[in-house]
Design a protein around this motif. Structure first.
Motif, PDB file in Angstrom:
ATOM      1  N   ARG A   1      -3.061   2.561 -43.923  1.00 47.86           N
ATOM      2  CA  ARG A   1      -3.942   2.636 -45.090  1.00 47.86           C
ATOM      3  C   ARG A   1      -4.100   4.078 -45.566  1.00 47.86           C
ATOM      4  NH1 ARG A   1      -6.640  -1.439 -42.238  1.00 47.86           N
ATOM      5  NH2 ARG A   1      -8.014   0.086 -41.217  1.00 47.86           N
ATOM      6  N   ALA A   2      -4.273   5.010 -44.620  1.00 46.44           N
ATOM      7  CA  ALA A   2      -4.420   6.420 -44.978  1.00 46.44           C
ATOM      8  C   ALA A   2      -3.168   6.947 -45.677  1.00 46.44           C
ATOM      9  CB  ALA A   2      -4.714   7.246 -43.720  1.00 46.44           C
ATOM     10  N   THR A   3      -2.007   6.542 -45.177  1.00 47.08           N
ATOM     11  CA  THR A   3      -0.742   6.971 -45.789  1.00 47.08           C
ATOM     12  C   THR A   3      -0.605   6.417 -47.196  1.00 47.08           C
ATOM     13  OG1 THR A   3       0.346   7.086 -43.622  1.00 47.08           O
ATOM     14  CG2 THR A   3       1.771   6.928 -45.561  1.00 47.08           C
ATOM     15  N   ASN A   4      -0.898   5.128 -47.368  1.00 45.08           N
ATOM     16  CA  ASN A   4      -0.782   4.507 -48.686  1.00 45.08           C
ATOM     17  C   ASN A   4      -1.744   5.120 -49.685  1.00 45.08           C
ATOM     18  OD1 ASN A   4       1.196   2.741 -47.760  1.00 45.08           O
ATOM     19  ND2 ASN A   4      -0.258   1.125 -47.242  1.00 45.08           N
ATOM     20  N   ILE A   5      -2.973   5.402 -49.238  1.00 42.57           N
ATOM     21  CA  ILE A   5      -3.972   5.987 -50.139  1.00 42.57           C
ATOM     22  C   ILE A   5      -3.568   7.403 -50.539  1.00 42.57           C
ATOM     23  CG2 ILE A   5      -6.352   6.835 -50.267  1.00 42.57           C
ATOM     24  CD1 ILE A   5      -7.156   4.446 -48.512  1.00 42.57           C
ATOM     25  N   ALA A   6      -3.152   8.202 -49.553  1.00 45.90           N
ATOM     26  CA  ALA A   6      -2.755   9.585 -49.844  1.00 45.90           C
ATOM     27  C   ALA A   6      -1.561   9.620 -50.784  1.00 45.90           C
ATOM     28  CB  ALA A   6      -2.422  10.311 -48.540  1.00 45.90           C
ATOM     29  N   ARG A   7      -0.603   8.769 -50.537  1.00 50.15           N
ATOM     30  CA  ARG A   7       0.611   8.744 -51.362  1.00 50.15           C
ATOM     31  C   ARG A   7       0.297   8.273 -52.778  1.00 50.15           C
ATOM     32  NH1 ARG A   7       5.178   4.762 -50.848  1.00 50.15           N
ATOM     33  NH2 ARG A   7       6.990   5.683 -51.848  1.00 50.15           N
TER      34      ARG A   7
ATOM     35  N   PHE B   1       9.710  14.928 -52.904  1.00 48.33           N
ATOM     36  CA  PHE B   1       9.573  14.763 -54.349  1.00 48.33           C
ATOM     37  C   PHE B   1       9.814  13.311 -54.748  1.00 48.33           C
ATOM     38  CE2 PHE B   1      11.702  14.433 -58.484  1.00 48.33           C
ATOM     39  CZ  PHE B   1      10.695  14.918 -59.305  1.00 48.33           C
ATOM     40  N   CYS B   2      10.866  12.707 -54.220  1.00 51.03           N
ATOM     41  CA  CYS B   2      11.198  11.324 -54.578  1.00 51.03           C
ATOM     42  C   CYS B   2      10.110  10.355 -54.124  1.00 51.03           C
ATOM     43  CB  CYS B   2      12.527  10.923 -53.946  1.00 51.03           C
ATOM     44  SG  CYS B   2      13.937  11.931 -54.464  1.00 51.03           S
ATOM     45  N   GLY B   3       9.608  10.556 -52.926  1.00 51.55           N
ATOM     46  CA  GLY B   3       8.661   9.610 -52.357  1.00 51.55           C
ATOM     47  C   GLY B   3       7.231   9.781 -52.806  1.00 51.55           C
ATOM     48  N   TRP B   4       6.863  11.007 -53.235  1.00 57.15           N
ATOM     49  CA  TRP B   4       5.455  11.275 -53.508  1.00 57.15           C
ATOM     50  C   TRP B   4       5.163  11.804 -54.911  1.00 57.15           C
ATOM     51  CZ3 TRP B   4       1.351  11.391 -49.606  1.00 57.15           C
ATOM     52  CH2 TRP B   4       1.774  10.908 -48.359  1.00 57.15           C
ATOM     53  N   VAL B   5       6.126  12.418 -55.572  1.00 53.75           N
ATOM     54  CA  VAL B   5       5.852  13.110 -56.835  1.00 53.75           C
ATOM     55  C   VAL B   5       6.491  12.417 -58.045  1.00 53.75           C
ATOM     56  CG1 VAL B   5       6.076  15.301 -58.078  1.00 53.75           C
ATOM     57  CG2 VAL B   5       5.648  15.313 -55.611  1.00 53.75           C
TER      58      VAL B   5
ATOM     59  N   ILE C   1      13.106   9.091 -48.214  1.00 55.00           N
ATOM     60  CA  ILE C   1      12.276   9.736 -49.236  1.00 55.00           C
ATOM     61  C   ILE C   1      10.906  10.147 -48.677  1.00 55.00           C
ATOM     62  CG2 ILE C   1      13.439   8.601 -51.164  1.00 55.00           C
ATOM     63  CD1 ILE C   1      11.057   6.633 -51.268  1.00 55.00           C
ATOM     64  N   ASP C   2      10.790  10.205 -47.358  1.00 57.83           N
ATOM     65  CA  ASP C   2       9.558  10.681 -46.707  1.00 57.83           C
ATOM     66  C   ASP C   2       8.316   9.900 -47.138  1.00 57.83           C
ATOM     67  OD1 ASP C   2      10.864  12.577 -45.236  1.00 57.83           O
ATOM     68  OD2 ASP C   2      10.475  14.226 -46.608  1.00 57.83           O
ATOM     69  N   CYS C   3       8.445   8.591 -47.281  1.00 56.75           N
ATOM     70  CA  CYS C   3       7.271   7.790 -47.628  1.00 56.75           C
ATOM     71  C   CYS C   3       6.280   7.716 -46.469  1.00 56.75           C
ATOM     72  CB  CYS C   3       7.687   6.389 -48.078  1.00 56.75           C
ATOM     73  SG  CYS C   3       8.474   5.394 -46.776  1.00 56.75           S
ATOM     74  N   MET C   4       6.723   8.014 -45.254  1.00 56.70           N
ATOM     75  CA  MET C   4       5.915   8.068 -44.042  1.00 56.70           C
ATOM     76  C   MET C   4       5.418   6.696 -43.575  1.00 56.70           C
ATOM     77  SD  MET C   4       5.977  11.129 -42.966  1.00 56.70           S
ATOM     78  CE  MET C   4       7.460  11.710 -43.757  1.00 56.70           C
ATOM     79  N   ARG C   5       6.007   5.649 -44.117  1.00 50.59           N
ATOM     80  CA  ARG C   5       5.619   4.325 -43.643  1.00 50.59           C
ATOM     81  C   ARG C   5       5.995   4.114 -42.186  1.00 50.59           C
ATOM     82  NH1 ARG C   5       7.509   0.117 -48.386  1.00 50.59           N
ATOM     83  NH2 ARG C   5       6.053   0.782 -50.031  1.00 50.59           N
TER      84      ARG C   5
ATOM     85  N   ASP D   1      -0.760  10.858 -36.919  1.00 51.95           N
ATOM     86  CA  ASP D   1      -2.039  10.799 -37.616  1.00 51.95           C
ATOM     87  C   ASP D   1      -2.147  11.856 -38.714  1.00 51.95           C
ATOM     88  OD1 ASP D   1      -2.697   8.773 -35.928  1.00 51.95           O
ATOM     89  OD2 ASP D   1      -4.028   9.955 -34.645  1.00 51.95           O
ATOM     90  N   ALA D   2      -1.450  12.970 -38.551  1.00 57.07           N
ATOM     91  CA  ALA D   2      -1.517  14.058 -39.532  1.00 57.07           C
ATOM     92  C   ALA D   2      -0.388  14.013 -40.545  1.00 57.07           C
ATOM     93  CB  ALA D   2      -1.496  15.408 -38.809  1.00 57.07           C
ATOM     94  N   ALA D   3       0.598  13.136 -40.335  1.00 53.88           N
ATOM     95  CA  ALA D   3       1.777  13.098 -41.205  1.00 53.88           C
ATOM     96  C   ALA D   3       1.440  12.884 -42.679  1.00 53.88           C
ATOM     97  CB  ALA D   3       2.757  12.034 -40.715  1.00 53.88           C
ATOM     98  N   PRO D   4       0.543  11.910 -43.026  1.00 51.28           N
ATOM     99  CA  PRO D   4       0.251  11.731 -44.457  1.00 51.28           C
ATOM    100  C   PRO D   4      -0.420  12.937 -45.094  1.00 51.28           C
ATOM    101  CG  PRO D   4      -1.204  10.383 -43.093  1.00 51.28           C
ATOM    102  CD  PRO D   4      -0.139  10.913 -42.197  1.00 51.28           C
TER     103      PRO D   4
END
Length: 344
Positions: A8-14, A73-77, A235-239, A257-260
């Protein structure tokens, strides 16, 4: 932090970074591709200039980021990717996902390199293709506020139809354009092979037949077959780091835990560097342009000066012709893509 909380934290941050990127810089992906075109044309004509740096800034920033931490860039921007994620989420909600066979996927991923090759040939002037075919140009017009529907329809009719087809396909295949068609994705995939920070996942620590990371990978990478993600498609989505029940998947030395947070910081840094760089390079371009403008004004005065002799007039005329020729040459490499049109 449990895997559900991490996910959830990863999805929200992304999602938060994607929304900010979409609002502030929705067309940066098109600018990055245009910047590569400027560089190719400048090298081909042997006329690189500091005046071109501002046009290549998006490409420079995103490629440097890819070398350091991969395709953040691809995964987050990238706003185009964000819209694909939205389409994919809708498709997932309706259980509309289609599984592409491994063999078909392997061959389809090569298509984006063919697309890139065709565009490079256009940049070099070897072939000609109308800019109206560009789906990302059409998207860039629609992503502005207010959306320029009329401009997209009149100037990029074919591109708009392709954009609709891509988004429809993304309902069924996650990140369809990124996987199989994106020319910048082809460039980033090549560059990403030398990335410094990688996702690591020692197989000896994985559970038997787990494959949790592979099941959530937005790019369809088979992650269970290696101890680190070496594929340029990541693409570093961190899923994968979020879903791993054993916290075995990590972004280099960064704990799951810190990845996102770290990845979001990298993505925001791309936006910040691009924004600051735009201010700096635009200032440099203005400073570099002033002497040229002053010289042009001086030449204009000399040409119309009534008391000039016939010989002087001829000399001035020669100077004026040379200046015109120089301007035409610069125009080939600087103004050809200044309007964002990629095909000439």
């Amino acid at each position: 932090m449990g895997k559900g909380t991490r996910a959830r934290a990863t999805n929200i941050a992304r999602a938060a970074v994607q929304v900010v990127s979409f609002v502030l810089l929705p067309g940066i992906f098109a600018e990055a591709l245009s910047g590569i075109g400027v560089l190719v044309a400048a090298v081909a004509h042997g006329s690189f200039s500091i005046l071109l740096v501002s046009q290549m800034l998006a490409a420079i920033v995103t490629i440097v980021a890819t070398v350091l931490v991969g395709r953040v860039f691809c995964g987050w921007v990238c706003s185009f990717g964000a819209m694909e994620d939205l389409a994919g989420a809708i498709g997932h909600g309706f259980h509309a996902r289609v599984r592409v066979s491994r063999e078909a996927d392997r061959w389809l991923r090569l298509v984006k390199y063919v697309v890139l090759a065709v565009i490079v040939l256009c940049w070099l002037g070897i072939i000609s293709l109308s800019a109206s075919w560009s789906p990302w140009e059409a998207f860039a017009l629609l992503a502005t506020w207010p959306p320029d529907f009329a401009g997209a329809l009149s100037g990029y009719g074919v591109g708009l139809a392709l954009l609709a087809a891509i988004m429809f396909g993304s309902l069924f295949v996650e990140r369809l354009f990124c996987r199989y068609l994106c020319p910048m994705g082809a460039i980033y995939a090549i560059v990403s092979h030398v990335r410094i920070v990688r996702i690591r996942k020692p197989r000896k620590a994985c559970g038997a037949h787990c494959r949790a990371c592979t099941s959530v990978c937005s790019m369809g990478i088979s992650l269970g077959e290696a101890d680190k993600v070496s594929s340029g498609e990541c693409i570093d989505c961190m899923r994968c780091t979020a879903i791993c029940p054993r916290k075995n998947a990590t972004l280099g030395p960064v704990p799951p835990d810190a990845a996102p947070v770290v990845t979001a910081a990298c993505a925001v840094s791309i936006l910040g560097l691009y924004s600051v760089g735009s201010v700096v390079t635009n200032g440099l371009v203005q400073d570099a342009s002033q002497p040229v403008a002053t010289m042009a004004q001086t030449q204009s005065v000399e040409v119309v000066e009534p008391q000039a002799t016939t010989d002087a007039t001829t000399a001035d005329g020669g100077t004026s012709d040379a200046a015109t020729t120089t301007a035409d040459t610069i125009g080939v490499t600087t103004s050809g893509y200044a309007d964002g049109h990629l095909y000439r």
